[in-house]
Design a protein around this motif. Structure first.
Motif, PDB file in Angstrom:
ATOM      1  N   THR A   1       0.953  -1.401  -0.083  1.00 53.30           N
ATOM      2  CA  THR A   1       0.022   0.029   0.095  1.00 53.30           C
ATOM      3  C   THR A   1       0.693   1.120   0.122  1.00 53.30           C
ATOM      4  OG1 THR A   1      -0.295   0.031   2.751  1.00 53.30           O
ATOM      5  CG2 THR A   1      -1.924  -1.369   0.835  1.00 53.30           C
ATOM      6  N   PRO A   2       0.395   2.206  -0.427  1.00 53.71           N
ATOM      7  CA  PRO A   2       1.117   3.656  -0.433  1.00 53.71           C
ATOM      8  C   PRO A   2       1.413   3.755   0.245  1.00 53.71           C
ATOM      9  CG  PRO A   2      -1.029   3.859  -2.044  1.00 53.71           C
ATOM     10  CD  PRO A   2      -1.426   2.620  -1.203  1.00 53.71           C
ATOM     11  N   LEU A   3       3.121   4.370   0.971  1.00 51.66           N
ATOM     12  CA  LEU A   3       3.590   4.263   2.383  1.00 51.66           C
ATOM     13  C   LEU A   3       3.371   6.173   2.777  1.00 51.66           C
ATOM     14  CD1 LEU A   3       7.236   3.187   1.863  1.00 51.66           C
ATOM     15  CD2 LEU A   3       4.829   1.514   3.292  1.00 51.66           C
ATOM     16  N   PRO A   4       3.219   6.459   3.649  1.00 56.02           N
ATOM     17  CA  PRO A   4       3.743   7.942   4.850  1.00 56.02           C
ATOM     18  C   PRO A   4       4.294   9.039   3.323  1.00 56.02           C
ATOM     19  CG  PRO A   4       2.660   6.530   6.093  1.00 56.02           C
ATOM     20  CD  PRO A   4       3.150   5.602   4.626  1.00 56.02           C
ATOM     21  N   LEU A   5       3.942  10.054   2.767  1.00 63.20           N
ATOM     22  CA  LEU A   5       4.490  10.942   2.732  1.00 63.20           C
ATOM     23  C   LEU A   5       6.046  11.429   3.315  1.00 63.20           C
ATOM     24  CD1 LEU A   5       2.587  13.524   0.308  1.00 63.20           C
ATOM     25  CD2 LEU A   5       3.984  11.432  -0.247  1.00 63.20           C
ATOM     26  N   SER A   6       5.799  10.966   5.124  1.00 64.74           N
ATOM     27  CA  SER A   6       7.040  10.874   6.060  1.00 64.74           C
ATOM     28  C   SER A   6       7.301  10.019   6.435  1.00 64.74           C
ATOM     29  CB  SER A   6       6.601  12.213   7.189  1.00 64.74           C
ATOM     30  OG  SER A   6       5.497  12.300   7.581  1.00 64.74           O
ATOM     31  N   PHE A   7       8.419  10.237   7.179  1.00 62.19           N
ATOM     32  CA  PHE A   7       8.465   8.911   8.293  1.00 62.19           C
ATOM     33  C   PHE A   7       9.198   9.509   9.374  1.00 62.19           C
ATOM     34  CE2 PHE A   7      12.297   8.811   5.723  1.00 62.19           C
ATOM     35  CZ  PHE A   7      13.265   8.302   6.463  1.00 62.19           C
ATOM     36  N   THR A   8       9.798   8.465  10.250  1.00 61.09           N
ATOM     37  CA  THR A   8      10.239   9.065  11.205  1.00 61.09           C
ATOM     38  C   THR A   8      11.318   8.352  11.407  1.00 61.09           C
ATOM     39  OG1 THR A   8       8.533   9.648  12.501  1.00 61.09           O
ATOM     40  CG2 THR A   8      10.647   8.684  13.916  1.00 61.09           C
ATOM     41  N   ARG A   9      12.990   8.577  11.151  1.00 63.71           N
ATOM     42  CA  ARG A   9      13.963   7.821  10.577  1.00 63.71           C
ATOM     43  C   ARG A   9      14.560   7.232  11.860  1.00 63.71           C
ATOM     44  NH1 ARG A   9      20.073  10.105   8.589  1.00 63.71           N
ATOM     45  NH2 ARG A   9      20.955   7.895   8.279  1.00 63.71           N
ATOM     46  N   ILE A  10      15.662   5.894  11.549  1.00 58.71           N
ATOM     47  CA  ILE A  10      16.254   5.737  13.167  1.00 58.71           C
ATOM     48  C   ILE A  10      17.206   5.151  12.068  1.00 58.71           C
ATOM     49  CG2 ILE A  10      14.415   4.579  14.601  1.00 58.71           C
ATOM     50  CD1 ILE A  10      14.349   1.866  12.898  1.00 58.71           C
ATOM     51  N   ALA A  11      18.635   4.820  13.002  1.00 57.85           N
ATOM     52  CA  ALA A  11      19.872   4.476  12.370  1.00 57.85           C
ATOM     53  C   ALA A  11      20.263   2.966  13.249  1.00 57.85           C
ATOM     54  CB  ALA A  11      20.506   6.043  11.818  1.00 57.85           C
ATOM     55  N   HIS A  12      21.111   3.020  12.612  1.00 56.87           N
ATOM     56  CA  HIS A  12      22.398   1.924  14.113  1.00 56.87           C
ATOM     57  C   HIS A  12      22.586   3.009  14.968  1.00 56.87           C
ATOM     58  CE1 HIS A  12      25.232  -1.484  14.663  1.00 56.87           C
ATOM     59  NE2 HIS A  12      25.877  -0.876  14.926  1.00 56.87           N
TER      60      HIS A  12
END
Length: 364
Positions: free
Chosen positions: A184-195
């Motif tokens: 399904t289409p993803l939201p236009l924004s997201f919360t980034r996580i990194a190592h």
């Protein structure tokens, strides 16, 4: 300790553990029934969804959580965008999850069986999407590439690997827009996580451990206090995840990245409860990591001997896989064979010659 209400916290059932090849399976083969969420650790529940194909199922994990709007669950992975998966979630919201809201949607990696319903979940619960940047961008790129016909670069890639015209023609009949149909289409924004980031979920501090090789920037979550590792596809109990070289980055070294990820994950304790993306929860992280590492290195050595004469990727299937390779898995098998051949190139144990668009590999 989790800060969510007592109403969300389910007791963890006790089961007789079993062992197989040195791994301990604490639930003895028991799995969640369709439309149910099974407790596996304090504040953690397990949902298993059907997916088409040889894997047959995918595991999703619910972590008791709370946010400014109240109590709920953080969802890790969703299943594929199929009617069966949607119906399973709807049944859960009528049953075990009645009245329970998703506070955030965490995707381990971009593969459709893991984030296929992320957009739908986020819309339904007004929940933010949480992913690594590499996985989110890859998913967005594939969703945006809406052309129906197979690009010429892909056809050249298949032919380079040694596909015959019948195999190319069969693949072309499937078209190019398959990813969009099962995500399904993803939201236009997201919360980034990194190592090495920390996510506080229900009062528990989860550390992000990133791996690659199976996907660009796969996120695992590790709770050092509860000794739980939500591993996605980075560590599976009985099969080795597909590690493929793809058309988008044909000079990459995914198998080298995979080896480096195994070494990084071995820094975690051996006695964690591993919650994988497929298969059953298990204990014995280091033994499993060692087995996957050894399996790929043995394949490399065997392949190196096989390359005493020039070979194409398709010629290597019998040396790499125990099963016959049919049309349903030809793409994955090709990608994995190319990843091993590319690794031999990087190690300076093989060289490649291109003849009429076909890649021939010979041992050094």
């Amino acid at each position: 300790m989790s800060q969510v209400s007592d109403a969300l916290v389910r007791p963890v059932q006790k089961h007789k553990p079993t062992t197989h090849k040195g791994l301990v399976y604490p639930f003895g083969g028991l799995e969640p029934e369709a439309g149910t969420a099974m407790p596996v650790a304090p504040g953690i529940r397990w949902v298993r969804l059907h997916v088409p194909g040889p894997l047959r199922h995918v595991n999703c994990w619910l972590l008791d959580d709370s946010d400014a709007r109240g109590d709920g669950v953080a969802m890790i992975d969703t299943g594929m965008n199929t009617d069966a998966a949607r119906d399973a979630w709807k049944a859960l919201w009528r049953g075990d999850l009645a009245g329970v809201r998703v506070t955030r949607m965490i995707g381990t990696h971009f593969h459709p069986d893991h984030i296929g319903l992320s957009g739908w979940i986020c819309d339904r619960h007004a929940a933010p999407l949480v992913m690594t940047r590499g996985e989110w961008l890859t998913a967005r790129m594939l969703i945006a590439d809406a052309r129906e016909t197979v690009p010429g670069e892909m056809v050249a890639f298949w032919r380079g690997a040694g596909w015959d015209e019948a195999q190319v023609a069969h693949a072309e009949t499937r078209g190019w827009a398959g990813f969009q149909r099962i995500v399904t289409p993803l939201p236009l924004s997201f919360t980034r996580i990194a190592h090495d980031d920390t996510l506080t979920i229900g009062g528990v501090e989860w550390r992000v451990a990133v791996g690659s090789g199976h996907s660009p920037e796969h996120a695992c979550l590790y709770d050092p206090i509860g000794k739980v590792l939500i591993a996605g596809d980075q560590v599976l109990p009985r099969i080795s995840p597909n590690v493929s070289l793809g058309v988008t980055e044909p000079e990459a070294d995914p198998l080298g990245e995979w080896f480096a990820s195994i070494a990084r994950l071995k820094q975690l304790p051996d006695d964690v409860l591993v919650l994988p993306g497929h298969g059953d929860p298990f204990i014995g992280l280091h033994r499993r990591l060692d087995a996957m590492d050894r399996e790929h290195r043995e394949r490399l050595d065997e392949l190196h001997v096989f390359l005493s004469e020039p070979r194409r990727a398709v010629d290597c299937f019998g040396r790499l896989f125990r099963r016959a390779i049919g049309p349903d898995v030809l793409g994955m098998a090709t990608g994995e064979a190319l990843a091993h051949l590319r690794r031999l190139e990087v190690e300076d144990r093989a060289e490649r010659e291109i003849v009429d668009g076909v890649w021939w590999y010979r041992a050094r």
